[in-house]
Design an enzyme around this catalytic site. Structure first.
Site, PDB file in Angstrom:
ATOM      1  N   HIS A  37       0.693  -1.165   0.097  1.00 50.49           N
ATOM      2  CA  HIS A  37      -0.153   0.061  -0.091  1.00 50.49           C
ATOM      3  C   HIS A  37       1.077   1.197   0.045  1.00 50.49           C
ATOM      4  O   HIS A  37       0.369   2.295   0.086  1.00 50.49           O
ATOM      5  CB  HIS A  37      -0.925  -0.030   1.257  1.00 50.49           C
ATOM      6  CG  HIS A  37      -2.045   1.013   1.063  1.00 50.49           C
ATOM      7  ND1 HIS A  37      -2.169   2.005   2.047  1.00 50.49           N
ATOM      8  CD2 HIS A  37      -2.997   0.910   0.478  1.00 50.49           C
ATOM      9  CE1 HIS A  37      -3.236   2.514   1.816  1.00 50.49           C
ATOM     10  NE2 HIS A  37      -3.899   2.205   0.572  1.00 50.49           N
ATOM     11  N   LYS A  48       3.463   4.583  -1.037  1.00 52.75           N
ATOM     12  CA  LYS A  48       3.491   5.199  -2.321  1.00 52.75           C
ATOM     13  C   LYS A  48       4.756   6.045  -2.200  1.00 52.75           C
ATOM     14  O   LYS A  48       4.893   7.170  -1.240  1.00 52.75           O
ATOM     15  CB  LYS A  48       2.192   6.451  -2.489  1.00 52.75           C
ATOM     16  CG  LYS A  48       0.868   5.522  -2.625  1.00 52.75           C
ATOM     17  CD  LYS A  48       0.195   5.597  -1.160  1.00 52.75           C
ATOM     18  CE  LYS A  48      -1.223   5.078  -1.455  1.00 52.75           C
ATOM     19  NZ  LYS A  48      -1.883   4.425  -0.438  1.00 52.75           N
ATOM     20  N   LYS A 105      -3.838  10.888   5.092  1.00 48.16           N
ATOM     21  CA  LYS A 105      -3.509   9.933   6.250  1.00 48.16           C
ATOM     22  C   LYS A 105      -2.599  10.880   7.058  1.00 48.16           C
ATOM     23  O   LYS A 105      -1.381  10.669   6.854  1.00 48.16           O
ATOM     24  CB  LYS A 105      -2.948   8.547   5.771  1.00 48.16           C
ATOM     25  CG  LYS A 105      -4.096   7.830   4.833  1.00 48.16           C
ATOM     26  CD  LYS A 105      -3.287   7.404   3.606  1.00 48.16           C
ATOM     27  CE  LYS A 105      -4.000   6.885   2.391  1.00 48.16           C
ATOM     28  NZ  LYS A 105      -5.122   6.397   2.733  1.00 48.16           N
ATOM     29  N   ASP A 164       0.723  18.267  19.106  1.00 48.27           N
ATOM     30  CA  ASP A 164       1.029  19.677  19.690  1.00 48.27           C
ATOM     31  C   ASP A 164       1.798  20.657  19.058  1.00 48.27           C
ATOM     32  O   ASP A 164       2.628  21.534  19.408  1.00 48.27           O
ATOM     33  CB  ASP A 164       2.085  19.108  20.763  1.00 48.27           C
ATOM     34  CG  ASP A 164       1.503  18.526  22.059  1.00 48.27           C
ATOM     35  OD1 ASP A 164       0.295  18.621  22.348  1.00 48.27           O
ATOM     36  OD2 ASP A 164       2.443  17.962  22.828  1.00 48.27           O
TER      37      ASP A 164
END
Length: 496
Positions: free
Chosen positions: A235, A237, A416, A421
């Site tokens: 998966h 890239k 994703k 912070d």
């Protein structure tokens, strides 16, 4: 003409009656054998129960589905064996770098405090070393990534390495292939790893690529005899140019990632361009997967490693969380859990698919309960009916503990990313679901860079303007049939 005798007919009738009366015995034995196999594998209990339910309530089809997608086949063992072999080959190099890595960790801790534990964890687990002096640039959507990627490709002088889940032979795909062919004619080596399931069109153009001098390997080819192993997908890239520039994130090579007037669905995604020492880490991982996919041999010593110049490229600290089916632990999830645990002020998460592990769900609830501003953004409309409704079933306890959940309405949110912070960013290919944590080959760049984190925060705030903020009262007012559908789909969550 052959005629059956009465005795033969009687025997056939008796056999038929026996099968009709006792067919359930061998079927029961098969069911018991499969269920025992699942139990012996010592899976996560929720996943075990889910598979047992599928097999019991969907006869025959459930067993076939388990055979194709549920078993821990020999391929996982192969991944682990090969992982140990690669580890043995790299361990000496790793030990030589250990003093430098420790020095880098001291510098990182001075900048981000306890959040540096993420970098320490990745180093101690020998997942990836912490690197300094990198330049990073956040790329929003295909409109920003593809021009930057094509510019880097056009300037390549030594090699181009691409590793993609989806590489479509559409408008942008063909433009990149033509550009790669141009660089080959200029003496540049081009290698492509394309997932066989995600990039069937590219893998059907082997002759075209070979004629252009482009080396292509299909990752885990899907054939009739390998259907049982087709559940494991690459998966990632990743693009690496000349060893000094790399791209990583959620954006595949496909027209769907370009937002223009011809396409109705707006596709919201993120990637990052990295220049500097961190690229060597991605280069090593590419080399590992190239051999796993049985590509032709090449040595990393032949000009593939980046050598730091006297003047550093930038000030960003970068490491990577890698995982695959052969990993000894879900390093991507664990690296994120450490960051969440150390958060003091804010956590912002974007994911297209949210089927969290119990550990992740608990971590988010604890962070929100302790006063951290936890914000989670999901697409309002997913590209998967079952995944979306399963995702919704996990939201109620988060809302109850004070997590702010946003549903992105403008289009499909495929980014994703995480930002903690305003100091630590995660940008990669990892969805917040079981598949990304345990099954797929995934990567996430872990970055400390004030400018990039500021950009991520700003983009999250802009995306909130195109989103709906969920409330507990509003969520509970949803029709019962929708909440029931969520619960039913959740039963399949460990399998999605």
């Amino acid at each position: 003409m052959f005629v059956l005798g009465n005795a033969t007919i009687d025997i056939l009738h008796q056999i038929g009656a026996f099968i009709y009366q006792w067919y359930w015995v061998p079927l029961l034995l098969v069911y018991v054998a499969v269920i025992l196999t699942i139990l012996i594998e010592n899976r996560n209990p929720s996943k075990t129960i889910a598979w047992v339910l599928v097999i019991v309530f969907i006869p025959i089809v459930g067993i076939i589905t388990y055979y194709l997608f549920g078993q821990k086949f020999r391929k996982v063992k192969v991944f682990r064996v090969q992982g140990r072999e690669r580890y043995t080959r790299l361990i000496r190099f790793w030990e030589q770098l250990s003093p430098l890595m420790d020095d880098n960790l001291v510098v990182i801790k001075q900048s981000v405090g306890q959040l540096s534990r993420v970098f320490t964890f990745l180093k101690n687990q020998r997942v990836a070393p912490p690197t300094l002096h990198n330049e990073v640039r956040l790329l929003i959507n295909g409109e920003q990534k593809f021009p930057a990627l094509m510019e880097a490709i056009a300037c390549a002088q030594h090699h181009i390495h691409l590793e993609y889940y989806i590489f479509d032979t559409d408008g942008i795909g063909n433009r990149i292939i033509d550009l790669l062919a141009e660089r080959v004619s200029a003496g540049v080596t081009v290698r492509i790893i394309a997932d066989d399931f995600g990039s069937p069109g590219l893998n059907r153009q082997r002759k075209r690529l070979a004629k252009a001098g482009i080396e292509l390997v299909a990752f885990l080819p899907v054939t009739f005899t390998s259907l049982a192993n087709s559940n494991y997908r690459n998966h990632r890239k990743i693009a690496i140019i000349d060893g000094h520039t790399a791209f990583v994130g959620g954006i595949n090579i496909s027209d769907r990632y370009i937002n223009d007037q011809r396409k109705g669905l707006f596709w919201r995604d993120s990637a990052v361009r990295i220049r500097g020492e961190a690229v060597n880490v991605l280069q090593t991982q590419f080399w590992i997967n190239w051999y796993l996919a049985e590509g032709s041999s090449f040595s990393l010593r032949d000009g593939y490693f980046y050598t730091a110049p006297m003047v550093p490229m930038g000030r960003a600290a970068v490491s990577f969380a890698f995982c695959d089916p052969g990993s000894v632990a879900p390093f991507n999830m664990e690296a994120l859990l450490i960051g969440i645990a150390e958060a003091e002020k804010s956590i912002q998460l974007c994911t297209p698919y949210f089927i969290p592990s119990d550990e992740l769900s608990t971590a988010l609830q604890l962070a929100a309960g302790s006063g951290v501003n936890v914000e989670l953004m999901l697409p309002a409309r997913s590209d998967s009916f079952f995944v979306q409704h399963a995702s919704f079933s996990f939201l109620k306890p988060l809302l109850a503990r004070g997590v702010s959940v946003y549903l992105y309405e403008k289009g499909f949110l495929h980014a994703k990313t995480a930002c903690i912070d305003g100091k630590l960013a995660y940008v990669g290919t990892v969805n917040l679901d079981i598949r990304s944590f345990y099954i797929n080959f995934e990567v996430s760049a872990v970055i400390h860079d004030d400018a990039l984190c500021h950009q991520l925060n700003g983009q999250f705030e802009r995306d909130k303007q195109d989103s709906t903020l969920l409330t507990m009262d509003g969520w509970l007012m949803r029709p019962r049939w929708k909440r029931g559908l969520d619960s039913v789909c959740r039963l399949l969550a460990p399998l999605l």
